[in-house]
Structures are given as C-alpha cells and as structure tokens.
Design a protein around this motif. Structure first.
Motif, PDB file in Angstrom:
ATOM      1  N   ILE A 103       0.858  -1.190   0.000  1.00 24.59           N
ATOM      2  CA  ILE A 103       0.000   0.000   0.000  1.00 24.59           C
ATOM      3  C   ILE A 103       0.892   1.238   0.000  1.00 24.59           C
ATOM      4  O   ILE A 103       1.821   1.339   0.809  1.00 24.59           O
ATOM      5  CB  ILE A 103      -0.926   0.017   1.233  1.00 24.59           C
ATOM      6  N   LEU A 104       0.601   2.178  -0.879  1.00 24.32           N
ATOM      7  CA  LEU A 104       1.376   3.422  -0.953  1.00 24.32           C
ATOM      8  C   LEU A 104       0.536   4.594  -0.434  1.00 24.32           C
ATOM      9  O   LEU A 104      -0.677   4.606  -0.584  1.00 24.32           O
ATOM     10  CB  LEU A 104       1.808   3.707  -2.395  1.00 24.32           C
ATOM     11  N   TYR A 105       1.224   5.561   0.153  1.00 27.03           N
ATOM     12  CA  TYR A 105       0.639   6.837   0.577  1.00 27.03           C
ATOM     13  C   TYR A 105      -0.316   6.720   1.767  1.00 27.03           C
ATOM     14  O   TYR A 105      -1.504   6.970   1.654  1.00 27.03           O
ATOM     15  CB  TYR A 105      -0.063   7.546  -0.596  1.00 27.03           C
ATOM     16  N   LEU A 106       0.234   6.341   2.911  1.00 24.18           N
ATOM     17  CA  LEU A 106      -0.519   6.394   4.165  1.00 24.18           C
ATOM     18  C   LEU A 106      -0.480   7.818   4.700  1.00 24.18           C
ATOM     19  O   LEU A 106       0.493   8.545   4.468  1.00 24.18           O
ATOM     20  CB  LEU A 106       0.084   5.438   5.191  1.00 24.18           C
ATOM     21  N   TYR A 107      -1.512   8.212   5.422  1.00 27.40           N
ATOM     22  CA  TYR A 107      -1.568   9.554   5.991  1.00 27.40           C
ATOM     23  C   TYR A 107      -1.502   9.444   7.518  1.00 27.40           C
ATOM     24  O   TYR A 107      -2.182   8.591   8.099  1.00 27.40           O
ATOM     25  CB  TYR A 107      -2.858  10.259   5.555  1.00 27.40           C
ATOM     26  N   PRO A 108      -0.711  10.281   8.182  1.00 25.91           N
ATOM     27  CA  PRO A 108      -0.485  10.115   9.620  1.00 25.91           C
ATOM     28  C   PRO A 108      -1.746  10.024  10.478  1.00 25.91           C
ATOM     29  O   PRO A 108      -1.870   9.125  11.312  1.00 25.91           O
ATOM     30  CB  PRO A 108       0.337  11.350   9.987  1.00 25.91           C
ATOM     31  N   SER A 109      -2.693  10.943  10.294  1.00 24.82           N
ATOM     32  CA  SER A 109      -3.839  10.993  11.211  1.00 24.82           C
ATOM     33  C   SER A 109      -4.840   9.873  10.972  1.00 24.82           C
ATOM     34  O   SER A 109      -5.700   9.618  11.819  1.00 24.82           O
ATOM     35  CB  SER A 109      -4.550  12.346  11.116  1.00 24.82           C
ATOM     36  N   THR A 110      -4.767   9.188   9.836  1.00 23.97           N
ATOM     37  CA  THR A 110      -5.715   8.106   9.568  1.00 23.97           C
ATOM     38  C   THR A 110      -5.041   6.734   9.574  1.00 23.97           C
ATOM     39  O   THR A 110      -5.666   5.729   9.238  1.00 23.97           O
ATOM     40  CB  THR A 110      -6.427   8.330   8.212  1.00 23.97           C
ATOM     41  N   THR A 111      -3.773   6.694   9.963  1.00 27.21           N
ATOM     42  CA  THR A 111      -3.064   5.417  10.101  1.00 27.21           C
ATOM     43  C   THR A 111      -3.060   5.021  11.573  1.00 27.21           C
ATOM     44  O   THR A 111      -2.809   5.849  12.441  1.00 27.21           O
ATOM     45  CB  THR A 111      -1.621   5.528   9.587  1.00 27.21           C
ATOM     46  N   THR A 112      -3.349   3.765  11.842  1.00 26.82           N
ATOM     47  CA  THR A 112      -3.443   3.290  13.223  1.00 26.82           C
ATOM     48  C   THR A 112      -2.435   2.174  13.476  1.00 26.82           C
ATOM     49  O   THR A 112      -1.926   1.552  12.541  1.00 26.82           O
ATOM     50  CB  THR A 112      -4.853   2.732  13.502  1.00 26.82           C
ATOM     51  N   ILE A 155       5.539   9.633  16.251  1.00 23.63           N
ATOM     52  CA  ILE A 155       6.752   8.853  16.526  1.00 23.63           C
ATOM     53  C   ILE A 155       6.389   7.429  16.939  1.00 23.63           C
ATOM     54  O   ILE A 155       7.064   6.467  16.546  1.00 23.63           O
ATOM     55  CB  ILE A 155       7.601   9.563  17.605  1.00 23.63           C
ATOM     56  N   GLU A 156       5.277   7.280  17.676  1.00 22.05           N
ATOM     57  CA  GLU A 156       4.813   5.945  18.053  1.00 22.05           C
ATOM     58  C   GLU A 156       4.482   5.117  16.810  1.00 22.05           C
ATOM     59  O   GLU A 156       4.846   3.936  16.716  1.00 22.05           O
ATOM     60  CB  GLU A 156       3.579   6.060  18.954  1.00 22.05           C
ATOM     61  N   LEU A 157       3.802   5.739  15.853  1.00 18.65           N
ATOM     62  CA  LEU A 157       3.471   5.052  14.598  1.00 18.65           C
ATOM     63  C   LEU A 157       4.739   4.627  13.855  1.00 18.65           C
ATOM     64  O   LEU A 157       4.858   3.489  13.403  1.00 18.65           O
ATOM     65  CB  LEU A 157       2.651   5.970  13.687  1.00 18.65           C
ATOM     66  N   MET A 158       5.665   5.570  13.723  1.00 17.66           N
ATOM     67  CA  MET A 158       6.885   5.296  12.965  1.00 17.66           C
ATOM     68  C   MET A 158       7.716   4.194  13.619  1.00 17.66           C
ATOM     69  O   MET A 158       8.254   3.316  12.951  1.00 17.66           O
ATOM     70  CB  MET A 158       7.728   6.570  12.818  1.00 17.66           C
ATOM     71  N   ASP A 159       7.812   4.233  14.934  1.00 21.63           N
ATOM     72  CA  ASP A 159       8.572   3.200  15.651  1.00 21.63           C
ATOM     73  C   ASP A 159       7.889   1.839  15.531  1.00 21.63           C
ATOM     74  O   ASP A 159       8.551   0.799  15.463  1.00 21.63           O
ATOM     75  CB  ASP A 159       8.734   3.587  17.125  1.00 21.63           C
ATOM     76  N   PHE A 212       5.900   0.291   4.407  1.00 23.58           N
ATOM     77  CA  PHE A 212       5.195   1.392   5.048  1.00 23.58           C
ATOM     78  C   PHE A 212       5.641   2.711   4.419  1.00 23.58           C
ATOM     79  O   PHE A 212       6.771   3.147   4.620  1.00 23.58           O
ATOM     80  CB  PHE A 212       5.446   1.387   6.554  1.00 23.58           C
ATOM     81  N   ASP A 213       4.745   3.304   3.652  1.00 33.86           N
ATOM     82  CA  ASP A 213       5.043   4.530   2.917  1.00 33.86           C
ATOM     83  C   ASP A 213       4.157   5.640   3.463  1.00 33.86           C
ATOM     84  O   ASP A 213       2.974   5.713   3.141  1.00 33.86           O
ATOM     85  CB  ASP A 213       4.772   4.297   1.425  1.00 33.86           C
ATOM     86  N   MET A 214       4.732   6.469   4.335  1.00 32.92           N
ATOM     87  CA  MET A 214       3.963   7.549   4.948  1.00 32.92           C
ATOM     88  C   MET A 214       4.696   8.879   4.814  1.00 32.92           C
ATOM     89  O   MET A 214       5.702   9.122   5.489  1.00 32.92           O
ATOM     90  CB  MET A 214       3.704   7.263   6.436  1.00 32.92           C
ATOM     91  N   PRO A 215       4.227   9.767   3.941  1.00 35.76           N
ATOM     92  CA  PRO A 215       4.833  11.094   3.842  1.00 35.76           C
ATOM     93  C   PRO A 215       4.629  11.876   5.135  1.00 35.76           C
ATOM     94  O   PRO A 215       3.499  12.181   5.510  1.00 35.76           O
ATOM     95  CB  PRO A 215       4.066  11.739   2.682  1.00 35.76           C
ATOM     96  N   LEU A 216       5.727  12.185   5.833  1.00 32.20           N
ATOM     97  CA  LEU A 216       5.639  12.882   7.120  1.00 32.20           C
ATOM     98  C   LEU A 216       5.646  14.402   6.954  1.00 32.20           C
ATOM     99  O   LEU A 216       5.003  15.121   7.697  1.00 32.20           O
ATOM    100  CB  LEU A 216       6.807  12.479   8.027  1.00 32.20           C
ATOM    101  N   GLN A 217       6.439  14.887   6.028  1.00 31.22           N
ATOM    102  CA  GLN A 217       6.625  16.317   5.731  1.00 31.22           C
ATOM    103  C   GLN A 217       7.408  17.059   6.805  1.00 31.22           C
ATOM    104  O   GLN A 217       8.244  17.890   6.495  1.00 31.22           O
ATOM    105  CB  GLN A 217       5.293  17.029   5.470  1.00 31.22           C
ATOM    106  N   HIS A 218       7.165  16.761   8.091  1.00 29.95           N
ATOM    107  CA  HIS A 218       7.961  17.395   9.160  1.00 29.95           C
ATOM    108  C   HIS A 218       7.790  16.599  10.445  1.00 29.95           C
ATOM    109  O   HIS A 218       7.057  15.599  10.470  1.00 29.95           O
ATOM    110  CB  HIS A 218       7.557  18.846   9.371  1.00 29.95           C
ATOM    111  N   ILE A 219       8.451  17.045  11.514  1.00 29.85           N
ATOM    112  CA  ILE A 219       8.390  16.264  12.757  1.00 29.85           C
ATOM    113  C   ILE A 219       8.244  17.120  14.019  1.00 29.85           C
ATOM    114  O   ILE A 219       8.022  16.584  15.102  1.00 29.85           O
ATOM    115  CB  ILE A 219       9.655  15.351  12.877  1.00 29.85           C
ATOM    116  N   THR A 220       8.322  18.454  13.931  1.00 25.04           N
ATOM    117  CA  THR A 220       8.184  19.263  15.147  1.00 25.04           C
ATOM    118  C   THR A 220       6.720  19.669  15.362  1.00 25.04           C
ATOM    119  O   THR A 220       5.979  19.850  14.389  1.00 25.04           O
ATOM    120  CB  THR A 220       9.058  20.536  15.098  1.00 25.04           C
ATOM    121  N   PRO A 221       6.312  19.832  16.632  1.00 25.56           N
ATOM    122  CA  PRO A 221       4.912  20.192  16.913  1.00 25.56           C
ATOM    123  C   PRO A 221       4.460  21.463  16.207  1.00 25.56           C
ATOM    124  O   PRO A 221       3.366  21.510  15.654  1.00 25.56           O
ATOM    125  CB  PRO A 221       4.897  20.380  18.439  1.00 25.56           C
TER     126      PRO A 221
END
Length: 450
Positions: A231-240, A282-286, A257-266
C-alpha cells in the motif's frame, strides 16, 4: 458514441507525467484507444496525449515543456491532447494561452477520451473520474505488476497542497469493485499489486468505515493468485497501530510502510495542518520499524513558511536517527490557493535550497546504509528483464520494494540449475531467491540461489 478506428494503422503516442495514480488514468485512456498502435515516433503519431501533473512548480514546468516540444515535432494533421491535473487546475488560462493544443480535458473524462479525440473536442466534466472494475485498462511497464487505485480526491487540508482544489473530496471505490478488478488482473497474469490513492489510509471513510484499509487487506488475502501486495501513501492521522499490525500479519501484503511525514516538530505539524501530535507520530513510525523485514519510506518539505532554524535542525536530527530506508525531500514552493502561499512567514529561497541540500545528503547516507545492510543477505526478488547497464546483467527488484522508486538489483547470471541438475533460463516476472554479493554505487549485485 463509442469511437472505434476505421483505420487500424492509426498510431498513438502517450506520455504519462507525475505519480502512479496518473499512470492508472493513462492506462484507462490506452484501454479506450486500444485500436490505435502505440508508437515512440512522435513525428508520425496520429494522436499524441500528455497526461499532465499539476502538483508542484517543477512538475508544471515539465508538463508544459513536454507538450510544447511534442507540438514542435508532430505532423500537421495529428491530434494533440492535454489531459490530467495541470489541464484541470488551469483550464481557463491554458485554453487561452496554448492554441497549439487540439483537445483539452481534465481529470473527469479519462473513460471518454476516445469520443473527445474522435470529435476533436475539449471537455471538462465536473465530477472526478473514479476508476472502476469495468474499465479495460492497458497495463504498462510490467508483465506481472499492476497499480490499483483505491479512491480519488482527498479530505485533508494540508497547508501546502492544492490537490483537493482540483481533485475534490475523497471518493472511495467499493471493496466489491476492487476485488473484481484484482481478479480480472490476476486472470491476465498479474501477481504483484500496489494499491494507491491520494490518501490511502482514509479509504472508505467517506462511506462511513474507519478501518477501510484493514478490510481491504482481509479481502485481498482471500483472492487466489496474488503473490505480493503493498500500500502506498498512508496519511499520519488516519493510520493506526492496528492497521500496521494487520499489514505485518498478512501473508500477502509485504511490510512496506510509505507515509509522507513532511515534518516532525509540533509547531510545523500544526502550521502544515498535518493533524497528528508528535508523540503519536513517533509511536506510529517506531511501530512500523519494529516489524520484521520492514521497509519504511517517507517524504519531507524543506523551508515551509514558519520553519525556524530550530525546526529544521530537529527534522535533520530525526531523519539521521530514524534511518529511513528511502526518503525524498522537496523544496517548498508556493501553490496558488493554499494557506501556506498566503503566509507572512516565508523562508528565503536561498535558505530553502540550503536546507533541502542538507536533508538530501542525510537521506543519501541513510539510503546507502539501508543498501549496505543487504550485503550477504538472502531474499526473494522479481526478475524484470535485461538491465540497461549491460546485456549480461538482469534487472531485479526485491519483492518488498515498490517498482521504479526503491532501487534495482543486478543479477549476473540468467540461468539456474534446477533440482535435476538441468540449466534453466530465468523467466521474467517470476520470483527467485538471491544472495547479495556486493554493493556498487547504489546498485546491489546478487546471485540466484533458487
């Protein structure tokens, strides 16, 4: 009116620019024009179609340059068609500024391209075309791999992205439609599938289902004949976490696991409207990284309005420490109609480019480290065919990798000794087990074991 060619000798040249989602739409057009003979000879083609990309400045420029170059080369009586995202996004301006184009069409009429070409008529349907199981696509580039589009449009509101403005809101296909298409493709000999959309992890949310991708995994696993899928193009807020577990537990879907993050700071995630807290992200990525044989790909934007030096340094540190298997970095560019384009906190272009270069160097290093880990390893690959490098080298792809973007493996023999001790030619599109012997530049060299 159904268009069929009176002259089967008519020829077609099609250029598909941009993403794999565009490629699926191009394959639908090829299916509607299957009575034409495909040609690379642009000076003699009867019909020339460019399926354009309108995502970022460089893609827009490539689309315009491609179509103007093709116009310069084409014969006088040919039909030149501009289709796709750029055409849809700037339809009024382009029709005024490009009299060279015979037919303009956007993202709603891929399945009517035969009618438009026959009538030499431009058209922009208000609805976005949604792929379905009845389209007679002509799959390109592979005899075993096919892309399958899950949905069209996007409900996200990312600050930098204009896609929803011309692709519209999320419209998911039904599971039944997808199942029917996959079965049809299997009957044609396809065994490896990449499921794509603008926001794959939101699949079926517009139809009231929050676990659409998990349902897809369950559905696809039951279909006989599939060897691998991703699966390509997961989105952070809708990935569990449960979706990641579902993929990892699958015997068909690889741990890709292909998830475009774009950035990492709050602060930047808030400015970019990415809708996920850093801790959860970070929990998802780990969690992805913890899965056996996982492969993690992402993208980042450098120099988005509001990005401070501290934000940039935090992003660079995260990329360096996480060690993504593959990643891309884009320099921020204004897109009309987006909230970022109206920001007063723009970063100077020189700083944007400098930051993109630094991130690019880090990514190049982590990619190299990912490749170096493969030396001495044994795993399965798809053999694609002869390599462009040398006639005696075959080109292969690790089964977990996505086509074209994740790399190429060279195999230095095209024969295999079977259980009976007989020499057999390797078959293109089939899976073989290989052992990696060395890394030269960014190419792995491997030997077939079985």
């Amino acid at each position: 009116m159904k268009f069929t060619t009176q002259n089967p000798d008519k020829s077609l040249h099609l250029v598909s620019l941009g993403c794999t989602k565009n490629l699926v739409d191009s394959e639908v057009m090829l299916g509607k024009l299957k009575d034409y003979t495909l040609t690379d000879d642009t000076s003699n083609a009867d019909v020339i179609i460019v399926n354009t990309c309108g995502f970022i400045d460089s893609a827009k420029e490539e689309s315009i340059n491609t179509i103007l170059n093709l116009h310069d080369e084409r014969k006088e009586e040919s039909v030149l068609v501009m289709a796709g995202c750029l055409s849809e996004r700037y339809k009024e301006d382009l029709q005024k500024e490009l009299p060279e184009i015979d037919v303009f069409t956007g993202v709603g009429d891929y399945d009517r391209i035969d009618e438009l070409v026959n009538a030499k008529r431009s058209n922009f349907t208000n609805d976005v075309f949604l792929a379905n199981d009845t389209n007679d696509r002509v799959i390109t580039g592979s005899n075993y791999h096919a892309y399958v589009k899950l949905s069209e449009g996007c409900n996200q509101a990312c600050s930098f992205c204009a896609i929803p403005s011309f692709k519209g809101k999320l419209h998911s296909r039904t599971l039944e439609s997808l199942e029917k298409e996959v079965k049809s493709l299997i009957s044609q000999g396809f065994t490896d599938f990449s499921f794509v959309s603008q926001d794959s992890s939101s699949f079926l949310r517009d139809l009231g289902e929050k676990d659409g991708l998990e349902q897809l995994v369950s559905c696809v696993e039951k279909i006989e004949g599939i060897k691998t899928a991703r699966i390509l193009y997961l989105y952070p807020s809708t990935t569990t976490l449960s979706l990641i577990d579902k993929i990892a537990d699958s015997n068909v879907f690889v741990n890709y696991f292909d998830m475009p993050l774009q950035h990492i700071t709050p602060s930047m995630l808030k400015i970019m409207k990415r809708g996920k807290g850093v801790e959860k992200l970070i929990e998802l990525m780990d969690h992805m990284k913890s899965k056996p044989n996982s492969f993690v790909r992402t993208t980042f934007i450098a120099g988005h309005p509001g990005e401070t030096q501290e934000d940039f340094e935090a992003l660079a540190k995260y990329i360096e420490e996480y060690k993504f298997d593959r990643a891309n970095v884009f320099s921020y560019s204004d897109e009309e109609g987006t909230t970022a384009s109206k920001s007063d906190a723009k970063v100077e272009q020189e700083i944007i480019d400098e930051r993109a270069d630094i991130l690019g160097e880090i990514i190049a290093q982590t990619t190299q480290e990912s490749l170096e880990k493969e030396i001495g390893q044994t795993f399965e690959v798809y053999v694609d065919g002869e390599s462009d490098e040398h006639e005696y080298l075959l080109s292969a792809r690790k089964t977990i990798w996505a086509p074209d973007i994740d790399g190429e493996i060279y195999i230095n023999d095209n024969e295999l000794v079977d259980e009976k001790g007989e020499q057999k030619q390797l078959e293109f599109g089939k899976i073989y087990t290989v052992k990696v012997t060395e890394l030269i530049g960014d190419k792995l060299l491997a030997t077939v074991i079985k």
